[in-house]
Motif scaffolding. Sequence first.
Motif, PDB file in Angstrom:
ATOM      1  N   MET A   1     -13.948   7.803   0.340  1.00 52.22           N
ATOM      2  CA  MET A   1     -12.860   6.870   0.459  1.00 52.22           C
ATOM      3  C   MET A   1     -12.246   7.033   1.855  1.00 52.22           C
ATOM      4  O   MET A   1     -12.014   8.139   2.319  1.00 52.22           O
ATOM      5  CB  MET A   1     -11.810   7.136  -0.624  1.00 52.22           C
ATOM      6  N   THR A   2     -11.949   5.928   2.484  1.00 50.08           N
ATOM      7  CA  THR A   2     -11.338   5.942   3.815  1.00 50.08           C
ATOM      8  C   THR A   2      -9.880   5.512   3.700  1.00 50.08           C
ATOM      9  O   THR A   2      -9.579   4.458   3.133  1.00 50.08           O
ATOM     10  CB  THR A   2     -12.089   5.003   4.775  1.00 50.08           C
ATOM     11  N   VAL A   3      -8.996   6.343   4.234  1.00 48.81           N
ATOM     12  CA  VAL A   3      -7.563   6.047   4.258  1.00 48.81           C
ATOM     13  C   VAL A   3      -7.079   6.261   5.687  1.00 48.81           C
ATOM     14  O   VAL A   3      -7.305   7.325   6.262  1.00 48.81           O
ATOM     15  CB  VAL A   3      -6.779   6.960   3.283  1.00 48.81           C
ATOM     16  N   ALA A   4      -6.432   5.251   6.260  1.00 49.47           N
ATOM     17  CA  ALA A   4      -5.909   5.328   7.628  1.00 49.47           C
ATOM     18  C   ALA A   4      -6.988   5.793   8.601  1.00 49.47           C
ATOM     19  O   ALA A   4      -6.734   6.590   9.499  1.00 49.47           O
ATOM     20  CB  ALA A   4      -4.691   6.230   7.689  1.00 49.47           C
TER      21      ALA A   4
ATOM     22  N   HIS B   1       0.507  11.132   7.429  1.00 47.92           N
ATOM     23  CA  HIS B   1       0.362   9.807   6.813  1.00 47.92           C
ATOM     24  C   HIS B   1       0.989   9.631   5.439  1.00 47.92           C
ATOM     25  O   HIS B   1       0.999   8.515   4.923  1.00 47.92           O
ATOM     26  CB  HIS B   1      -1.124   9.453   6.702  1.00 47.92           C
ATOM     27  N   VAL B   2       1.465  10.702   4.819  1.00 50.11           N
ATOM     28  CA  VAL B   2       1.961  10.588   3.455  1.00 50.11           C
ATOM     29  C   VAL B   2       3.388  11.129   3.382  1.00 50.11           C
ATOM     30  O   VAL B   2       3.669  12.215   3.876  1.00 50.11           O
ATOM     31  CB  VAL B   2       1.054  11.385   2.473  1.00 50.11           C
TER      32      VAL B   2
ATOM     33  N   ARG C   1     -12.009   9.707   6.404  1.00 50.21           N
ATOM     34  CA  ARG C   1     -12.750   9.873   5.155  1.00 50.21           C
ATOM     35  C   ARG C   1     -12.132  11.056   4.423  1.00 50.21           C
ATOM     36  O   ARG C   1     -12.489  12.206   4.662  1.00 50.21           O
ATOM     37  CB  ARG C   1     -14.226  10.096   5.427  1.00 50.21           C
ATOM     38  N   VAL C   2     -11.172  10.778   3.553  1.00 46.64           N
ATOM     39  CA  VAL C   2     -10.341  11.828   2.958  1.00 46.64           C
ATOM     40  C   VAL C   2     -11.095  12.760   2.018  1.00 46.64           C
ATOM     41  O   VAL C   2     -10.723  13.927   1.886  1.00 46.64           O
ATOM     42  CB  VAL C   2      -9.087  11.236   2.255  1.00 46.64           C
TER      43      VAL C   2
ATOM     44  N   ARG D   1      -1.963  14.655   5.365  1.00 45.94           N
ATOM     45  CA  ARG D   1      -0.786  14.379   4.529  1.00 45.94           C
ATOM     46  C   ARG D   1       0.490  14.408   5.363  1.00 45.94           C
ATOM     47  O   ARG D   1       1.367  13.557   5.200  1.00 45.94           O
ATOM     48  CB  ARG D   1      -0.700  15.379   3.376  1.00 45.94           C
TER      49      ARG D   1
ATOM     50  N   SER E   1      -6.777  18.265   5.455  1.00 47.39           N
ATOM     51  CA  SER E   1      -6.038  17.509   4.431  1.00 47.39           C
ATOM     52  C   SER E   1      -4.534  17.683   4.608  1.00 47.39           C
ATOM     53  O   SER E   1      -3.775  16.721   4.494  1.00 47.39           O
ATOM     54  CB  SER E   1      -6.434  17.965   3.029  1.00 47.39           C
TER      55      SER E   1
END
Length: 95
Positions: A1-4, A23-24, A7-8, A20, A16
């Motif tokens: 899965m790609t987020v921002a 971006h979180v 590839r998380v 986070r 990680s």
Amino acid sequence: MTVAGARVESLGEAASARFRRAHVGLVFQFFNLLDDLTVLDNVLLPARLAGTLGRAAGEHATRLVDTLGITRHANAYPGRLSGGERQRVAVARAA
């Protein structure tokens, strides 16, 4: 899965954590504010942990506090705030 763009699922533990932090934003039900830091210092904390120092971090934190209507509490400690005010501090810290 790609987020921002990342590839998380393939990120290691340290990567990680950096992802986070960058971006979180998390807002906890019980706020998790640090009682011995002022409102402004609680909002500044994530920027300091990310390595952002000086004027840029301070100006960003001040804008967030102002946007959320808690400027008059910037130098207060969380224990002196209402639940709603604490929630706004938590939102500012997560932004």
